[in-house]
Design a protein around this motif. Structure first.
Motif, PDB file in Angstrom:
ATOM      1  N   UNK A  96      30.907 -39.905   3.294  1.00 52.10           N
ATOM      2  CA  UNK A  96      30.470 -39.160   4.471  1.00 52.10           C
ATOM      3  C   UNK A  96      31.686 -38.458   5.080  1.00 52.10           C
ATOM      4  N   UNK A  97      31.603 -37.147   5.182  1.00 54.23           N
ATOM      5  CA  UNK A  97      32.743 -36.343   5.633  1.00 54.23           C
ATOM      6  C   UNK A  97      32.389 -35.577   6.899  1.00 54.23           C
ATOM      7  N   UNK A  98      33.410 -35.311   7.691  1.00 50.17           N
ATOM      8  CA  UNK A  98      33.258 -34.532   8.913  1.00 50.17           C
ATOM      9  C   UNK A  98      33.985 -33.203   8.756  1.00 50.17           C
ATOM     10  N   UNK A  99      33.498 -32.208   9.461  1.00 52.79           N
ATOM     11  CA  UNK A  99      34.014 -30.849   9.348  1.00 52.79           C
ATOM     12  C   UNK A  99      35.137 -30.589  10.337  1.00 52.79           C
ATOM     13  N   UNK A 100      36.109 -29.787   9.908  1.00 53.25           N
ATOM     14  CA  UNK A 100      37.185 -29.348  10.794  1.00 53.25           C
ATOM     15  C   UNK A 100      37.583 -27.932  10.425  1.00 53.25           C
ATOM     16  N   UNK A 107      28.482 -33.046   9.701  1.00 55.82           N
ATOM     17  CA  UNK A 107      28.843 -33.935   8.601  1.00 55.82           C
ATOM     18  C   UNK A 107      28.093 -33.551   7.326  1.00 55.82           C
ATOM     19  N   UNK A 108      28.647 -33.960   6.210  1.00 57.40           N
ATOM     20  CA  UNK A 108      27.944 -33.869   4.931  1.00 57.40           C
ATOM     21  C   UNK A 108      28.516 -34.936   4.004  1.00 57.40           C
ATOM     22  N   UNK A 109      27.774 -35.278   2.989  1.00 60.40           N
ATOM     23  CA  UNK A 109      28.187 -36.310   2.040  1.00 60.40           C
ATOM     24  C   UNK A 109      28.693 -35.658   0.768  1.00 60.40           C
ATOM     25  N   UNK A 146      37.764 -27.610   6.469  1.00 58.38           N
ATOM     26  CA  UNK A 146      38.096 -28.823   5.726  1.00 58.38           C
ATOM     27  C   UNK A 146      37.051 -29.888   6.011  1.00 58.38           C
ATOM     28  N   UNK A 147      36.723 -30.672   4.999  1.00 48.52           N
ATOM     29  CA  UNK A 147      35.823 -31.811   5.134  1.00 48.52           C
ATOM     30  C   UNK A 147      36.618 -33.070   4.845  1.00 48.52           C
TER      31      UNK A 147
END
Length: 297
Positions: free
Chosen positions: A152-156, A145-147, A167-168
């Motif tokens: 707050x975003x998750x990675x794909x 994750x990162x902000x 993609x976040x």
């Protein structure tokens, strides 16, 4: 009186999206992306930039160029000033200073009842809908994750049209959309880039409130076609523009036509001079398409 155009650059008098859309959906919010793109692989020192826009609803999204909208607004202001200040209101001479480079790409995505992605193209005033044959992206969601600007975003990771993307996405914004053809994750994609960092979408801002934007949907007066058939139509237009226009006269868009000349009397325009303002270096070639693999349809 006919309009004479003198220009060192081409100008397209674009029309806005037609009000006559199929199944119009009220817009929930909007994302703006700062787009960076290596257009010419032999000139990696030059990075093409543009601001892109994603309007979204609970079940659909519309992706277009925010920069193009800004350019149209700028030219409308220049037209208004020319008409206001013309010594002879019946013979208006207009000088337009072009805005930043902008793409004509438009994509409409539906997530329900099943995922569908459509490219929307225009050719000589006729609108075309091109359904994508490659729709689903086999995303792999990664425990990272990162902000991004407080979200707050998750990675794909996933592949789309020949490019491998990171993609976040943000599940606090539970809409399954993103830039261009990227979609299908359980949250809005706020950032995306390919492995070569040749195609990059960085978040500019999110507006997930009542935006006052017009409802979105597929244009109701467009013709559905395939990528191959549209490419053939483009070639036919290049070979003989007038013959193509005559053959498709009955198909021309009849919905809202709020182009840059909307509200002005074209018969009073004596001439239009367009001054080129592009900062693109000479010799740049578009040899690196965003979609490395063409849609097979």
């Amino acid at each position: 009186m006919g309009i004479q155009v003198s220009s060192t650059a081409q100008i397209t008098l674009r029309t806005a999206n037609s009000n006559a859309v199929k199944n119009p959906q009220p817009v929930t919010g909007r994302i703006l992306y700062d787009f960076r793109y290596v257009k010419d692989t032999s000139r990696r020192d030059y990075i093409y930039t543009e601001t892109l826009e994603l309007d979204y609803t609970k079940t659909s999204s519309y992706f277009t160029s925010y920069t193009a909208k800004q350019n149209d607004t700028l030219m409308q202001q220049q037209l208004a000033a020319a008409f206001k200040n013309a010594p002879d209101p019946d013979r208006v001479e207009i000088t337009l200073t072009g805005g930043a480079a902008a793409s004509s790409d438009k994509f409409y995505t539906e997530s329900h009842p099943q995922p569908r992605v459509y490219a929307i193209r225009r050719l000589a005033g006729t609108a075309f809908i091109i359904p994508a044959s490659q729709v689903s992206i086999n995303w792999k969601i990664i425990d990272s994750t990162k902000t991004i600007q407080g979200f707050v975003c998750q990675k794909a990771r996933g592949s789309s049209y020949g490019r491998q993307y990171t993609a976040w996405f943000c599940t606090d914004l539970p809409y399954r959309f993103g830039p261009r053809r990227l979609h299908g994750l359980p949250g809005l994609i706020l950032e995306a880039y390919d492995d070569a960092m040749e195609v990059v979408y960085h978040l500019n801002r999110v507006e997930d409130f009542n935006t006052g934007l017009a409802p979105i949907g597929l244009p109701g007066d467009a013709e559905t076609t395939t990528s191959a058939a549209f490419a053939q139509a483009e070639e036919a237009f290049k070979r003989n523009p007038q013959a193509f226009i005559d053959a498709n006269r009955g198909k021309r868009t009849t919905g809202r036509t709020a182009g840059i000349t909307d509200g002005f009397d074209p018969s009073k325009i004596k001439s239009i001079n367009v001054r080129k303002s592009s900062t693109e270096p000479a010799g740049i070639k578009a040899n690196n398409p965003i979609d490395l693999v063409k849609d097979p349809s």
